[in-house]
Scaffold this active site. Structure first.
Site, PDB file in Angstrom:
ATOM      1  N   GLU A 119       0.856  -1.170   0.000  1.00 42.81           N
ATOM      2  CA  GLU A 119       0.000   0.000   0.000  1.00 42.81           C
ATOM      3  C   GLU A 119       0.900   1.230   0.000  1.00 42.81           C
ATOM      4  OE1 GLU A 119      -2.856  -0.146   3.237  1.00 42.81           O
ATOM      5  OE2 GLU A 119      -3.474   1.911   2.851  1.00 42.81           O
ATOM      6  N   ASP A 165      -5.672   9.582   9.712  1.00 41.28           N
ATOM      7  CA  ASP A 165      -4.377   9.077  10.155  1.00 41.28           C
ATOM      8  C   ASP A 165      -3.964   9.609  11.509  1.00 41.28           C
ATOM      9  OD1 ASP A 165      -3.410   7.310   8.058  1.00 41.28           O
ATOM     10  OD2 ASP A 165      -3.518   9.086   6.780  1.00 41.28           O
TER      11      ASP A 165
END
Lengths: 395, 256
Positions: B47, B58
């Protein structure tokens, strides 16, 4: 799978992490029930009347009008609300909604601190635990409001990341909400973010325009020619505009922050910038670079220092129902002095953008025309900024 | 290609291991050596995170890595160009993880085309739920770039069915309510949640968010089809610590 829920034309939507989709649906359902529940509405009305101090006056600014020498200028005195700005209208509404949903904890973001103070106030009143994220730059600019929130029992967390302003505070508030979604409601302070927030905030703020409409009809016997409000995310403006949207003869003008000047690139005028994109859950006009990275907004007023603008304003702009102009930092400061000297009212720096624009426009209009300006907040919180910006020059 | 790569791993009795790396952390010039080494130590797919100014999904580790990458001038455009320059040497499928706005600025169709040329077979867009996918979906379909859906712990049963039916490549099962980053605790009901997901899904189900130790990898490998490890990999790469990465990958092997 396509839905058009929560769209204003092409704007709005729900661009959020999957974890927030179920809570947003829960919020939407709870809100739909609440807004049709007479008990909830009575409770809201009670607090707005007995606690916030509504309705607020629609004040004819006679000396300001005389000084400008044109259209009659009326001020919708949201600065006279408890806590000193329109933000409390939404904070009380959403805090009552959170209680109804069984959420005991509140998270919020704040820029100027007005929404933070309003939320901290509503949480103290309704016995909710409250955390407010605030950009570290704004914590410095708005020290007074930080202390007010702390006195009200709220935990204020300074956000050092990014530009350390409102946009970064929203990022952290969203992260906090994702992580504590089971027991926490996010009281978003502007007409921004994922559906249903822009609609909820508008509905809780439309009391500004609803009262204004009734008051101007009482005082003038007709609707105003022009209604003016400042725009950061756009909550006071959408609250003021919304009840007038169907009155096609009433001109609606939103005033964005031009910061150092539109040509300097250091401004917060997202509609002027005309770039569309996605941030904080909504598709909207957005200050960004060619890579799609969000640019920092610049404005002397912390409450307008945001790179996007609420989706309903984007739509009103595109269909031509409202127009969006801008006023620089310097001009806003002139707006502060003008209102202070002519009317004895110290406006918030945010509201001063609308005041300045209205004063210029009034000069071009005739004395039998009327302008209503949303005086969204009072300027006490800005005294430190004002000392830095004008104090030195006058001394 | 992504699903096939995962199926091959599962057929061997291993579980999929998908490391997340931040493009441009340490400079884009390190991207090639990192990807080639990861595929050499036996990862299933990679990824590739694209840095963004406002990464709301995040936690601090990946956010800081993104800020370092942004400071080095990394963009979606420069990342795709760098990947394309050694695409013929990439043997595992790449999955781009990017917030939506950089794709919109790039242009959805151009993005899909250039991504494919760069060896990207799937995309994960953490701020684009299923309801909003039409803003780019036809462009991705045209280039056969898979759109991988995230499923969260808060997704209700009916929604899980919609998400698993719509996802392509694999299901990204978020293991916590929250943002990316290392954690010591996971909810107890996870096994049940994954059993539900696997029963509903025609695709492999990979677990991600918070997985940071070989023990976590083994735990999730026991009831999912594999894991995605982000923050720990990002940290280890920033420190040049391949021993930790080797140990994480090894933990995904020989489960049954």
């Amino acid at each position: 799978m396509t839905t058009v829920r929560g769209r204003f034309g092409e704007y709005g939507g729900q661009f959020v992490p999957e974890t927030l989709m179920a809570p947003l649906l829960e919020l939407e359902q709870a809100y739909e029930e609440a807004k049709n529940d007479s008990e909830f509405l009575a409770q809201l009305h009670y607090y707005l009347q007995q606690y916030v101090g509504r309705e607020t006056p629609l004040y004819f600014a006679e000396r300001l009008t005389a000084k400008c020498g044109g259209a009659k200028i009326y001020l919708k005195r949201e600065d006279l609300n408890h806590t000193g700005a329109h933000k409390i209208n939404n904070a009380i509404g959403q805090a009552l909604l959170a209680k109804r949903m069984g959420k005991k904890k509140i998270v919020a973001e704040t820029g100027a601190g007005q929404h933070g103070v309003a939320t901290a106030t509503a949480c103290a009143l309704l016995d909710l635990e409250c955390i407010v994220y605030m950009g570290a730059e704004d914590v410095r600019r708005q020290a007074l409001n930080v202390f007010r929130m702390e006195l009200l029992g709220t935990k204020v967390i300074a956000v050092e990341k990014g530009s350390a302003t409102l946009k970064d505070a929203v990022n952290e508030a969203l992260r906090h909400w994702v992580t504590h979604v089971n027991d926490t409601h996010y009281i978003l302070g502007s007409a921004l973010g994922p559906h249903p927030f822009p609609t909820i905030v508008r509905d809780f703020q439309r009391i500004i325009g609803d009262e204004t409409r009734t008051q101007i009809l009482e005082q003038e016997g007709c609707l105003p020619n022009t209604v003016i409000a400042c725009i950061g995310g756009g909550s006071n403006a959408i609250g003021m505009f919304y009840p007038f949207v169907d009155d096609q003869d009433v001109q609606l003008i939103g005033v964005e922050a031009a910061g150092n000047g539109l040509t300097t690139g250091k401004h917060a005028a997202a509609i002027y910038g005309a770039q569309k994109g996605v941030l904080h859950g909504a598709y909207m006009y957005l200050l960004q670079d060619e890579n799609g990275f969000i640019q920092e907004a610049h404005s002397i007023s912390a409450g307008l220092d945001y790179p996007g603008v609420g989706p309903e304003h984007c739509y009103l702009n595109d269909i031509g129902r409202a127009i969006y102009e801008s006023v620089t930092d310097e001009e806003a400061l002139e707006g502060v002095k003008l209102l202070a000297e002519t009317e004895g009212i110290l406006p918030a720096l945010e509201s001063a953008h609308a005041i300045y624009y209205a004063a210029q426009l009034a000069k071009t209009m005739s004395p039998d025309e009327t302008i209503v300006v949303c005086l969204s907040g009072r300027g006490d919180k800005d005294v430190h900024t004002l000392i830095d910006a004008i104090g030195g020059k006058n001394a | 290609m992504i699903q096939k790569a995962i199926d091959n791993v599962l057929a061997r009795g291993d579980r999929a291991f998908v490391p997340y790396i931040m493009a441009g952390d340490g400079g884009l010039e390190t991207l090639k050596s990192t990807i080639l080494r990861l595929q050499q130590i036996g990862v299933t797919a990679i990824e590739v995170g694209i840095p963004f100014t406002d990464p709301v999904a995040d936690g601090p580790t990946i956010e800081l890595a993104g800020q370092r990458a942004l400071q080095k001038g990394t963009t979606l455009k420069s990342t795709l160009a760098t990947l394309a320059s050694f695409a013929d040497e990439i043997t595992v499928p790449l999955v781009a993880m990017t917030y939506l706005n950089p794709i919109l600025a790039y242009g959805a169709e151009k993005f899909a085309y250039d991504a494919k040329q760069a060896g990207i077979h799937g995309v994960i867009i953490p701020d684009m739920p299923l309801e909003e996918r039409n803003i780019i979906y036809s462009a991705l379909q045209k280039e056969q770039v898979s759109l991988i859906q995230l499923v969260s712990l808060t997704s209700p049963v009916e929604r899980i069915a919609q998400l698993t039916a719509a996802s392509e490549g694999f299901i990204y099962a978020v293991t916590v309510n929250g943002i990316t980053g290392a954690r010591s605790d996971f909810a107890n009901e996870l096994e049940e949640h994954f059993a539900k997901l696997k029963a509903a899904s025609p695709l492999p189900v990979l677990a991600g968010f918070g997985i940071s130790t070989p023990e976590h990898v083994k735990k999730f490998a026991s009831f999912s089809d594999g894991v995605i490890v982000g923050s720990k990999i990002v940290d280890s790469l920033a420190n040049g610590d391949w021993t930790t990465i080797d140990a994480l990958v090894a933990a995904s092997k020989k489960i049954r």
